[in-house]
Design an enzyme around this catalytic site. Structure first.
Site, short mmCIF file in Angstrom:
data_model
loop_
_atom_site.label_atom_id
_atom_site.label_comp_id
_atom_site.label_asym_id
_atom_site.label_seq_id
_atom_site.Cartn_x
_atom_site.Cartn_y
_atom_site.Cartn_z
N TYR A 174 -19.31 -32.17 39.16
CA TYR A 174 -20.03 -33.44 39.24
C TYR A 174 -19.13 -34.58 38.76
O TYR A 174 -19.10 -35.66 39.37
CB TYR A 174 -21.30 -33.35 38.37
CG TYR A 174 -22.22 -34.55 38.44
CD1 TYR A 174 -22.77 -34.97 39.66
CD2 TYR A 174 -22.58 -35.25 37.29
CE1 TYR A 174 -23.62 -36.07 39.71
CE2 TYR A 174 -23.43 -36.33 37.33
CZ TYR A 174 -23.95 -36.75 38.55
OH TYR A 174 -24.80 -37.83 38.59
N SER A 218 -20.87 -42.75 38.20
CA SER A 218 -21.43 -42.26 36.95
C SER A 218 -20.41 -42.45 35.83
O SER A 218 -19.22 -42.64 36.11
CB SER A 218 -21.75 -40.77 37.11
OG SER A 218 -22.07 -40.20 35.87
P1 NAD Z 1 -33.05 -37.64 41.46
O1 NAD Z 1 -32.78 -36.18 41.42
O2 NAD Z 1 -34.31 -38.18 40.85
O3 NAD Z 1 -32.95 -38.15 42.96
C1 NAD Z 1 -32.02 -37.68 43.87
C2 NAD Z 1 -32.72 -37.67 45.23
O4 NAD Z 1 -31.73 -37.32 46.22
C3 NAD Z 1 -33.83 -36.64 45.33
O5 NAD Z 1 -35.02 -37.27 45.79
C4 NAD Z 1 -33.32 -35.63 46.35
O6 NAD Z 1 -34.34 -35.07 47.16
C5 NAD Z 1 -32.36 -36.48 47.17
N1 NAD Z 1 -31.37 -35.66 47.86
C6 NAD Z 1 -30.74 -34.55 47.40
N2 NAD Z 1 -29.92 -34.07 48.33
C7 NAD Z 1 -30.02 -34.90 49.40
C8 NAD Z 1 -29.41 -34.91 50.68
N3 NAD Z 1 -28.53 -33.98 51.06
N4 NAD Z 1 -29.75 -35.90 51.54
C9 NAD Z 1 -30.66 -36.85 51.19
N5 NAD Z 1 -31.26 -36.88 50.00
C10 NAD Z 1 -30.94 -35.91 49.11
O7 NAD Z 1 -31.76 -38.32 40.82
P2 NAD Z 1 -31.50 -39.70 40.11
O8 NAD Z 1 -31.23 -39.39 38.68
O9 NAD Z 1 -32.52 -40.71 40.48
O10 NAD Z 1 -30.07 -40.02 40.73
C11 NAD Z 1 -29.81 -40.97 41.73
C12 NAD Z 1 -28.30 -41.17 41.77
O11 NAD Z 1 -27.84 -41.65 40.50
C13 NAD Z 1 -27.50 -39.89 42.03
O12 NAD Z 1 -26.39 -40.19 42.83
C14 NAD Z 1 -27.05 -39.49 40.65
O13 NAD Z 1 -25.91 -38.66 40.71
C15 NAD Z 1 -26.78 -40.83 40.04
N6 NAD Z 1 -26.73 -40.91 38.58
C16 NAD Z 1 -27.79 -40.56 37.82
C17 NAD Z 1 -27.70 -40.68 36.43
C18 NAD Z 1 -28.84 -40.30 35.52
O14 NAD Z 1 -28.68 -40.43 34.29
N7 NAD Z 1 -29.97 -39.87 36.04
C19 NAD Z 1 -26.54 -41.15 35.84
C20 NAD Z 1 -25.47 -41.50 36.66
C21 NAD Z 1 -25.58 -41.39 38.03
#
Ligand code: NAD
Length: 282
Positions: free
Chosen positions: A178, A165
């Site tokens: 985080y 991130s």
């Molecule tokens: P999201 O919340 O839509 O999806 C995360 C998924 O992970 C969910 O479906 C959840 O059920 C699953 N999850 C949670 N705990 C879990 C576990 N212990 N085992 C298996 N699955 C589990 O999030 P997103 O925004 O699509 O994020 C995806 C990735 O991208 C994450 O690593 C997040 O930190 C990263 N990220 C997101 C952003 C953003 O702007 N949204 C920016 C940088 C990084």
């Protein structure tokens, strides 16, 4: 689904954790579109199966599995089923991750009077919340890698993609756990890239900027849909002045996993951020 460019992943098995979520379900779709057989893993069985069914409905290969990225037994069980149903893993995307309110301060800057008001300060952060976030992002990347990269040893063209991130470079206000946990993901990406380099397993990461998803929605928009002050600050610090669109991650995903295009690239963390990390604010 439309992918930014075509590549041939037929015969490859891709495992995506957190695949019920917004960003990683779209990555799973793109891999399937290129011909991979995709295993969608999520803590939430329903969302994993639902996303897999959406992909299968388009005539592509996908199956949903319930698996907890923090529990080796649960991962082993999913792994056994995947071996049986799809085959050994060639591509792993470690997508499960996120933040927790108990590890988030209410305000950006500490002020003495906060101690007397109902404000969650740094002093009030819960150890359990901090541990949850470190575990989910870092251990939740390490354990699936241990289980699934075992399949990659001795085979060609295998690759791992982690999700870091922006806050791994410079921490974002309010979310120390985080930020620290994603810094650990970037660091681990480099460590593992070196460790696996002579075995030919490439390890890279994406560092997405700001994309509106379930996990940050409440920080970015009020319940009535109006943008929060944080949204204003993010957009002011993003030279392109907008949030990213989920599909804008897919070109980088496919490129980094493509042996022909990126066969000499390992250990990089690629920002996809509309210029956020390049901008000093002045
Ligand atoms: P999201 O919340 O839509 O999806 C995360 C998924 O992970 C969910 O479906 C959840 O059920 C699953 N999850 C949670 N705990 C879990 C576990 N212990 N085992 C298996 N699955 C589990 O999030 P997103 O925004 O699509 O994020 C995806 C990735 O991208 C994450 O690593 C997040 O930190 C990263 N990220 C997101 C952003 C953003 O702007 N949204 C920016 C940088 C990084």
């Amino acid at each position: 689904m439309r992918v930014p460019f075509q590549m041939d992943l037929s015969g490859k098995v891709a495992v995506v954790t957190g695949a019920g979520g917004i960003l990683c379900s779209s990555m799973a779709h793109a891999l399937a579109e290129c011909g991979a057989s995709v295993a969608l893993l999520d803590l939430n069985r329903e969302t994993a199966e639902e996303q897999a069914a959406n992909i299968a409905a388009e005539g592509k290969q996908a199956r949903g599995y319930q698996a907890n990225a923090l529990d080796k037994d649960s991962l082993r069980q999913a792994h056994e089923k995947i071996l049986e149903e799809l085959g050994p893993c060639d591509i792993l995307i470690n997508g499960a991750g996120g933040n927790h309110p108990l590890a988030t301060t209410d305000k950006e800057y500490f002020a003495m009077q906060d101690l007397e008001e109902h404000v969650k300060t740094f002093f009030d952060l819960e150890q359990s919340g901090v541990e949850f976030v470190f575990n989910l992002n870092f251990i939740g990347t390490l354990l699936p890698t241990q289980i699934f990269s075992r399949d990659m040893v001795g085979r060609e063209g295998c690759s791992i993609l982690n999700i870091s991130s922006m806050n791994a470079y410079t921490p974002l206000t309010k979310i120390p756990a985080y930020s620290g946990a994603k810094a650990a993901v970037s660091n681990f990406t480099q460590w593992l890239a070196v460790h696996f380099a002579r075995e030919g397993i490439r390890v890279n990461a994406l560092a997405p900027g700001f994309f509106v998803t379930k996990q940050n929605e409440r920080l970015l928009y009020h319940e009535d849909g109006t943008p929060t002050e944080r949204t204003g600050k993010i957009l002011a610090a993003t030279p392109m002045q907008r949030f990213g669109r989920t599909e804008e991650l897919l070109g980088s995903v496919l490129f980094l996993l493509n042996e022909e295009a990126a066969g000499f690239i390992t250990g990089v963390v690629l920002p996809i951020d509309g210029g956020f990390s390049a901008y000093s604010g002045v």
